[in-house]
Design a protein around this motif. Structure first.
Motif, PDB file in Angstrom:
ATOM      1  N   ALA A  46       0.821  -1.217   0.000  1.00  0.00           N
ATOM      2  CA  ALA A  46       0.000   0.000   0.000  1.00  0.00           C
ATOM      3  C   ALA A  46       0.852   1.263   0.000  1.00  0.00           C
ATOM      4  CB  ALA A  46      -0.944  -0.017   1.205  1.00  0.00           C
ATOM      5  N   GLY A  47       2.169   1.090   0.115  1.00  0.00           N
ATOM      6  CA  GLY A  47       3.050   2.263   0.162  1.00  0.00           C
ATOM      7  C   GLY A  47       2.871   3.065   1.451  1.00  0.00           C
ATOM      8  N   VAL A  48       2.674   2.339   2.557  1.00  0.00           N
ATOM      9  CA  VAL A  48       2.419   2.954   3.862  1.00  0.00           C
ATOM     10  C   VAL A  48       3.485   2.404   4.808  1.00  0.00           C
ATOM     11  CG1 VAL A  48       0.760   2.927   5.790  1.00  0.00           C
ATOM     12  CG2 VAL A  48      -0.066   3.212   3.437  1.00  0.00           C
ATOM     13  N   SER A  49       3.940   3.206   5.773  1.00  0.00           N
ATOM     14  CA  SER A  49       4.943   2.682   6.697  1.00  0.00           C
ATOM     15  C   SER A  49       4.309   1.634   7.604  1.00  0.00           C
ATOM     16  CB  SER A  49       5.526   3.805   7.554  1.00  0.00           C
ATOM     17  OG  SER A  49       4.580   4.192   8.531  1.00  0.00           O
ATOM     18  N   ARG A  50       5.169   0.729   8.115  1.00  0.00           N
ATOM     19  CA  ARG A  50       4.662  -0.333   8.973  1.00  0.00           C
ATOM     20  C   ARG A  50       4.039   0.259  10.244  1.00  0.00           C
ATOM     21  NH1 ARG A  50       6.418  -4.315  12.521  1.00  0.00           N
ATOM     22  NH2 ARG A  50       5.319  -6.257  12.126  1.00  0.00           N
ATOM     23  N   GLY A  51       4.645   1.332  10.736  1.00  0.00           N
ATOM     24  CA  GLY A  51       4.117   1.995  11.933  1.00  0.00           C
ATOM     25  C   GLY A  51       2.720   2.552  11.699  1.00  0.00           C
ATOM     26  N   ALA A  52       2.555   3.210  10.556  1.00  0.00           N
ATOM     27  CA  ALA A  52       1.238   3.766  10.226  1.00  0.00           C
ATOM     28  C   ALA A  52       0.208   2.646  10.079  1.00  0.00           C
ATOM     29  CB  ALA A  52       1.330   4.578   8.933  1.00  0.00           C
ATOM     30  N   ALA A  53       0.633   1.543   9.454  1.00  0.00           N
ATOM     31  CA  ALA A  53      -0.286   0.415   9.281  1.00  0.00           C
ATOM     32  C   ALA A  53      -0.723  -0.131  10.636  1.00  0.00           C
ATOM     33  CB  ALA A  53       0.394  -0.690   8.461  1.00  0.00           C
ATOM     34  N   GLN A  54       0.246  -0.220  11.566  1.00  0.00           N
ATOM     35  CA  GLN A  54      -0.095  -0.746  12.888  1.00  0.00           C
ATOM     36  C   GLN A  54      -0.888   0.234  13.733  1.00  0.00           C
ATOM     37  OE1 GLN A  54       3.650  -2.461  14.118  1.00  0.00           O
ATOM     38  NE2 GLN A  54       2.723  -4.494  14.065  1.00  0.00           N
ATOM     39  N   HIS A  55      -0.754   1.515  13.422  1.00  0.00           N
ATOM     40  CA  HIS A  55      -1.613   2.496  14.082  1.00  0.00           C
ATOM     41  C   HIS A  55      -3.082   2.236  13.708  1.00  0.00           C
ATOM     42  CE1 HIS A  55      -3.328   6.318  15.323  1.00  0.00           C
ATOM     43  NE2 HIS A  55      -3.762   6.467  14.091  1.00  0.00           N
ATOM     44  N   HIS A  56      -3.309   1.977  12.426  1.00  0.00           N
ATOM     45  CA  HIS A  56      -4.683   1.697  11.981  1.00  0.00           C
ATOM     46  C   HIS A  56      -5.162   0.315  12.421  1.00  0.00           C
ATOM     47  CE1 HIS A  56      -5.632   5.170   9.446  1.00  0.00           C
ATOM     48  NE2 HIS A  56      -4.343   5.196   9.125  1.00  0.00           N
ATOM     49  N   PHE A  57      -4.276  -0.678  12.311  1.00  0.00           N
ATOM     50  CA  PHE A  57      -4.672  -2.061  12.597  1.00  0.00           C
ATOM     51  C   PHE A  57      -3.622  -2.718  13.486  1.00  0.00           C
ATOM     52  CE2 PHE A  57      -6.250  -0.835   8.399  1.00  0.00           C
ATOM     53  CZ  PHE A  57      -7.607  -0.970   8.607  1.00  0.00           C
ATOM     54  N   PRO A  58      -3.873  -2.732  14.809  1.00  0.00           N
ATOM     55  CA  PRO A  58      -2.866  -3.252  15.736  1.00  0.00           C
ATOM     56  C   PRO A  58      -2.450  -4.700  15.462  1.00  0.00           C
ATOM     57  CG  PRO A  58      -4.550  -2.032  16.929  1.00  0.00           C
ATOM     58  CD  PRO A  58      -5.006  -2.115  15.507  1.00  0.00           C
ATOM     59  N   THR A  59      -3.370  -5.547  15.019  1.00  0.00           N
ATOM     60  CA  THR A  59      -3.000  -6.950  14.791  1.00  0.00           C
ATOM     61  C   THR A  59      -3.325  -7.363  13.352  1.00  0.00           C
ATOM     62  OG1 THR A  59      -5.132  -7.968  15.328  1.00  0.00           O
ATOM     63  CG2 THR A  59      -3.654  -7.475  17.188  1.00  0.00           C
ATOM     64  N   ARG A  60      -2.702  -8.470  12.962  1.00  0.00           N
ATOM     65  CA  ARG A  60      -2.938  -9.075  11.654  1.00  0.00           C
ATOM     66  C   ARG A  60      -4.422  -9.434  11.493  1.00  0.00           C
ATOM     67  NH1 ARG A  60      -0.679 -15.052  10.420  1.00  0.00           N
ATOM     68  NH2 ARG A  60      -0.718 -15.033   8.143  1.00  0.00           N
ATOM     69  N   GLU A  61      -5.022  -9.973  12.549  1.00  0.00           N
ATOM     70  CA  GLU A  61      -6.442 -10.348  12.500  1.00  0.00           C
ATOM     71  C   GLU A  61      -7.312  -9.110  12.279  1.00  0.00           C
ATOM     72  OE1 GLU A  61      -4.317 -11.478  14.872  1.00  0.00           O
ATOM     73  OE2 GLU A  61      -4.228 -13.579  14.228  1.00  0.00           O
ATOM     74  N   ASP A  62      -6.966  -7.996  12.965  1.00  0.00           N
ATOM     75  CA  ASP A  62      -7.713  -6.739  12.788  1.00  0.00           C
ATOM     76  C   ASP A  62      -7.705  -6.313  11.329  1.00  0.00           C
ATOM     77  OD1 ASP A  62      -8.164  -6.427  15.507  1.00  0.00           O
ATOM     78  OD2 ASP A  62      -6.338  -5.247  15.825  1.00  0.00           O
ATOM     79  N   LEU A  63      -6.507  -6.323  10.748  1.00  0.00           N
ATOM     80  CA  LEU A  63      -6.362  -5.836   9.370  1.00  0.00           C
ATOM     81  C   LEU A  63      -7.171  -6.682   8.389  1.00  0.00           C
ATOM     82  CD1 LEU A  63      -5.125  -4.180   7.075  1.00  0.00           C
ATOM     83  CD2 LEU A  63      -3.063  -5.596   7.219  1.00  0.00           C
TER      84      LEU A  63
END
Lengths: 208, 208
Positions: free
Chosen positions: B54-71
């Motif tokens: 998605a061209g998004v940093s890993r930190g930003a991704a985890q801010h939106h979705f804390p876990t793999r299941e969430d995402l």
């Protein structure tokens, strides 16, 4: 499913002549492979895990099935053949139109047990693994044709009449979808009502 | 599916106010997650892989979705909602009985694209992973109810008549089975013939 072996099984196997013993080992591996795939999925299913479950040495397992792909495609095919034989034996006299609801139930049952669960894991793995894909595609086509043949025969469906072939195909697609709906939850109650309703519809359609 | 991002996309996103930018990032992650799941399966789908895609940093991704299941559960839900909106928009004036074959085709289409492929990977993974299972079960029930609601509405089916509810349910089970049959090979030709035949059957049944 015969996946759990007992000492009594082992003794019986040991008393058999060599060729029969080899065949019995093969069957134990195949049954263990389907159970393993159904329970643990493709990622958790290896030749070693299946050999241990079947109480067979890893070497003996690899003698029968040189690769992981060999073992699991053979397993799904073997159990599919067993199920085909079993469903035909349910209706030894062939079927009259009155049996259609029973036939439809038996066909749907093909898609709700451990075999379907195992096959589903194999299909889904094959969709992403190039090594598995051609073999599973071919296997799926073969099993699909055989299931269609059984359905036409047991439903006494006259495929020379326009639309009947597609009616039977759609029924098997519905059965597959009902199997999928049963994957995470026990869908028996809803499924029985859907089958009851569609048995009536399909009986009218096939009777013509 | 919007999974491929371009420089033009990035520029457009940068010009948005902060809240909109956050929403746009979230959407990109969700779309990338569905595409990733469809192509690589659950085993190959992690937050890092999706963030990169998605061209998004890993930190930003985890801010939106804390876990793999969430995402991944959020992704399947998001795309299912998008598809529901899209199918309703195909028939903005509601539907007349004459549209039933078009409605049935559109319903079956829900099960043959990347969304179904992604959902299938998630369901199958959930059947073996305790951490995923309750969330996916709940998600499947929610999406299933919404799809049923859309089907009843667009088919103008009167569920107060006995059997109509189960007729519609069986249609959706068939659609799910057709999706599965399309997993390894392009099943379009056969599927179109089955849909044509079952559209006639359903039209007779729903008309009553």
């Amino acid at each position: 499913m015969g996946a759990v072996t007992t000492d009594a099984d082992d003794e019986r196997v040991e008393r058999l002549p060599k060729q029969d013993r080899s065949r019995a080992t093969r069957q134990r591996l195949l049954e263990a492979a389907v159970a393993c795939l159904a329970e643990r999925g493709w990622a958790g299913s290896t030749v070693s895990v299946v050999a241990e479950r079947a109480g067979v040495s890893r070497g003996a397992a690899q003698h029968h099935f040189p690769t992981r792909e060999d073992l699991f495609t053979a397993a799904v095919e073997y159990v599919a053949e067993e199920r085909s034989t079993a469903i035909r034996e349910l209706f030894p006299q062939g079927t009259a139109a009155a049996d259609r609801p029973a036939v439809i139930s038996a066909l749907v049952d093909l898609y709700t047990g451990p075999l379907f669960r195992a096959a589903l894991h194999l299909w889904v793995a094959a969709s992403n693994e190039e090594q598995l894909r051609p073999r599973v595609t071919e296997l799926e086509a073969r099993v699909g044709r055989e299931t269609h043949r059984i359905a036409v025969e047991l439903l006494a469906a006259d495929e020379s009449r326009p639309g009947v072939r597609e009616t039977v195909q759609g029924l098997l697609d519905m059965a597959r979808g009902l199997g999928l709906a049963n994957l995470l939850t026990d869908d028996t109650g809803r499924r029985d009502r859907v089958i009851a309703q569609w048995s009536e519809i399909l009986d009218r359609e096939i009777r013509g």
